[in-house]
Design a protein around this motif. Structure first.
Motif, PDB file in Angstrom:
ATOM      1  N   ALA A  13       0.855  -1.190   0.000  1.00  0.00           N
ATOM      2  CA  ALA A  13       0.000   0.000   0.000  1.00  0.00           C
ATOM      3  C   ALA A  13       0.883   1.229   0.000  1.00  0.00           C
ATOM      4  CB  ALA A  13      -0.904  -0.006   1.229  1.00  0.00           C
ATOM      5  N   GLU A  14       0.301   2.374  -0.346  1.00  0.00           N
ATOM      6  CA  GLU A  14       1.059   3.619  -0.276  1.00  0.00           C
ATOM      7  C   GLU A  14       1.281   4.064   1.165  1.00  0.00           C
ATOM      8  OE1 GLU A  14      -0.369   3.731  -4.474  1.00  0.00           O
ATOM      9  OE2 GLU A  14      -1.528   3.491  -2.658  1.00  0.00           O
ATOM     10  N   LEU A  15       0.334   3.735   2.040  1.00  0.00           N
ATOM     11  CA  LEU A  15       0.425   4.172   3.427  1.00  0.00           C
ATOM     12  C   LEU A  15      -0.204   3.125   4.335  1.00  0.00           C
ATOM     13  CD1 LEU A  15       0.985   6.399   5.601  1.00  0.00           C
ATOM     14  CD2 LEU A  15      -1.297   7.304   5.056  1.00  0.00           C
ATOM     15  N   THR A  16       0.481   2.821   5.421  1.00  0.00           N
ATOM     16  CA  THR A  16      -0.091   1.989   6.475  1.00  0.00           C
ATOM     17  C   THR A  16      -0.169   2.836   7.732  1.00  0.00           C
ATOM     18  OG1 THR A  16       0.772  -0.062   5.522  1.00  0.00           O
ATOM     19  CG2 THR A  16       0.168  -0.113   7.854  1.00  0.00           C
ATOM     20  N   LEU A  17      -1.383   2.958   8.243  1.00  0.00           N
ATOM     21  CA  LEU A  17      -1.635   3.684   9.475  1.00  0.00           C
ATOM     22  C   LEU A  17      -1.765   2.667  10.598  1.00  0.00           C
ATOM     23  CD1 LEU A  17      -4.240   6.159   7.987  1.00  0.00           C
ATOM     24  CD2 LEU A  17      -1.926   6.726   8.744  1.00  0.00           C
ATOM     25  N   VAL A  18      -1.080   2.912  11.687  1.00  0.00           N
ATOM     26  CA  VAL A  18      -1.042   1.980  12.807  1.00  0.00           C
ATOM     27  C   VAL A  18      -1.627   2.680  14.023  1.00  0.00           C
ATOM     28  CG1 VAL A  18       0.452   0.607  14.301  1.00  0.00           C
ATOM     29  CG2 VAL A  18       1.018   0.860  11.872  1.00  0.00           C
ATOM     30  N   GLU A  19      -2.782   2.204  14.486  1.00  0.00           N
ATOM     31  CA  GLU A  19      -3.381   2.767  15.698  1.00  0.00           C
ATOM     32  C   GLU A  19      -2.936   1.932  16.881  1.00  0.00           C
ATOM     33  OE1 GLU A  19      -7.637   3.786  17.826  1.00  0.00           O
ATOM     34  OE2 GLU A  19      -7.647   3.296  15.696  1.00  0.00           O
ATOM     35  N   GLY A  20      -2.280   2.588  17.819  1.00  0.00           N
ATOM     36  CA  GLY A  20      -1.732   1.878  18.968  1.00  0.00           C
ATOM     37  C   GLY A  20      -0.236   1.688  18.786  1.00  0.00           C
ATOM     38  N   TYR A  21       0.309   0.637  19.393  1.00  0.00           N
ATOM     39  CA  TYR A  21       1.752   0.363  19.339  1.00  0.00           C
ATOM     40  C   TYR A  21       2.555   1.602  19.752  1.00  0.00           C
ATOM     41  CZ  TYR A  21       0.784  -4.031  16.918  1.00  0.00           C
ATOM     42  OH  TYR A  21       0.335  -5.289  16.591  1.00  0.00           O
TER      43      TYR A  21
END
Length: 179
Positions: free
Chosen positions: A103-111
């Motif tokens: 993907a062009e962008l991976t958003l990570v909520e948390g961590y």
């Protein structure tokens, strides 16, 4: 407009903050806007709680309870893989990222603890301390209060109540369109 993802591999941005700060609402807006531009966006949502993914009476839950290590649910609309840890350690963020499609962008909520670029969603009214003073990986803060005078250089301060401002920052600093 659907198209193949760009090379190099996905940019990565963590979105962190206390419960109730508005992370999910902001992420939903960002994903909607970026996907609407034809970008492929992945999201990883970390939870400290057990996650109920299907009703207990469904076949997939029954197979999981019977002892299957992984259960794949496939349809013409989506595919989901449920991987039971059964006492094994939780996979690392790197291992989770490897399971995703490009993907062009991976958003990570948390961590929150991961050493990745992060956007903090901060609402002082919640009574929780800001994370940005102690986390050198926070590159931007979206907040509903004015920028503090002693903000670390290089940290963007964004208006949480103007999500288009957060989108503009994300578009110019993280997402790079394919040519």
């Amino acid at each position: 407009m659907n198209r193949e993802p760009c090379a190099p591999p996905s940019k990565l941005l963590g979105v962190v903050g206390w419960s109730g700060s508005g992370k999910t609402t902001l992420l939903e807006y960002l994903v909607t806007q970026l996907a609407g531009r034809g970008l492929r966006i992945n999201v990883i949502k970390h939870s400290h709680h057990d996650v109920m993914l299907e009703p207990p009476h469904k076949d997939s839950a029954r197979m999981r309870r019977a002892g299957a290590a992984e259960v794949m649910i496939a349809s013409p609309f989506r595919v989901a893989v449920i991987h039971e840890l059964r006492g094994s350690p939780e996979p690392t963020l790197t291992e989770q990222l490897a399971r995703l499609a490009p993907a062009e962008l991976t958003l990570v909520e948390g961590y929150k603890w991961e050493p990745i670029p992060k956007l903090e969603v901060h609402r002082p009214a919640l009574g929780q301390p800001a994370l940005y003073p102690d986390d050198e990986h926070i590159v931007a803060v979206a907040s509903d209060v004015p920028r503090p005078e002693l903000l670390r250089p290089g940290v963007a301060w964004l208006d949480l109540n103007a999500p288009d401002q957060v989108l503009a920052w994300l578009s110019s600093h993280i997402v790079q369109e394919c040519s």
